[in-house]
Design a protein around this motif. Structure first.
Motif: not given
Length: 170
Positions: A1-7, A9-11, A13-21
């Motif tokens: 479960m912690t791994v899934r949360r981290r994934r 959050v990472v996914i 975060g990457v999506g937000v960065l991609a949209l911002a870029g």
């Protein structure tokens, strides 16, 4: 479960960065807005030049010699250039004005020849205006002249260099 949360959050975060870029790329690729041109007010017109100062040779009034002298029992009292050139002699109770038939008045100089037939003298005045402009100083010489007075035989009765002071008309 912690791994899934981290994934997640990472996914996310990457999506937000991609949209911002992508948004930054779109914004930067838009053309710059045209500059706003404001009409500049026209400079105020230059004031007209000040009027030329009146010339002493054109000033109406009379000229009084700095030294008074007497010829044939008449005292030379004044010289007038404008409106008509004439010289004035006086005796007690009498004032004689003699017109000048030959008068050349320029901004720089004056030449007058006046015949006083009744007395038998000819007055010749050759002078220059040291200050070409009219001055309100009543003690400043404005005409320096040679005065020559001859009799009917052509003999010089009086000759001297005089400074004249100008006065406004009476």
């Amino acid at each position: 479960m912690t791994v899934r949360r981290r994934r997640r959050v990472v996914i996310v975060g990457v999506g937000v960065l991609a949209l911002a870029g992508a948004g930054a790329f779109v914004i930067l690729s838009l053309p710059a807005p045209a500059p706003v041109v404001t009409e500049q007010p026209a400079p105020p017109p230059e004031p007209p030049p000040p009027p030329a100062r009146p010339l002493q040779a054109e000033a109406e009034g009379y000229y009084v010699p700095s030294y008074t002298f007497t010829v044939s029992d008449r005292r030379f009292t004044r010289l007038t250039l404008r409106p008509e050139p004439f010289v004035t002699f006086s005796r007690p109770g009498i004032r004689d004005e003699v017109g000048c038939a030959d008068a050349r008045i320029t901004p720089a100089a004056a030449h007058l020849r006046c015949e006083f037939e009744r007395v038998g003298i000819v007055v010749t005045i050759d002078g220059q205006f040291p200050q070409r402009s009219v001055t309100s100083q009543l003690d400043a010489p404005v005409l320096n002249a040679w005065i020559t007075i001859t009799n009917t035989r052509g003999e010089t009765v009086f000759r001297a260099r005089e400074s004249f002071l100008w006065h406004t008309p009476d």
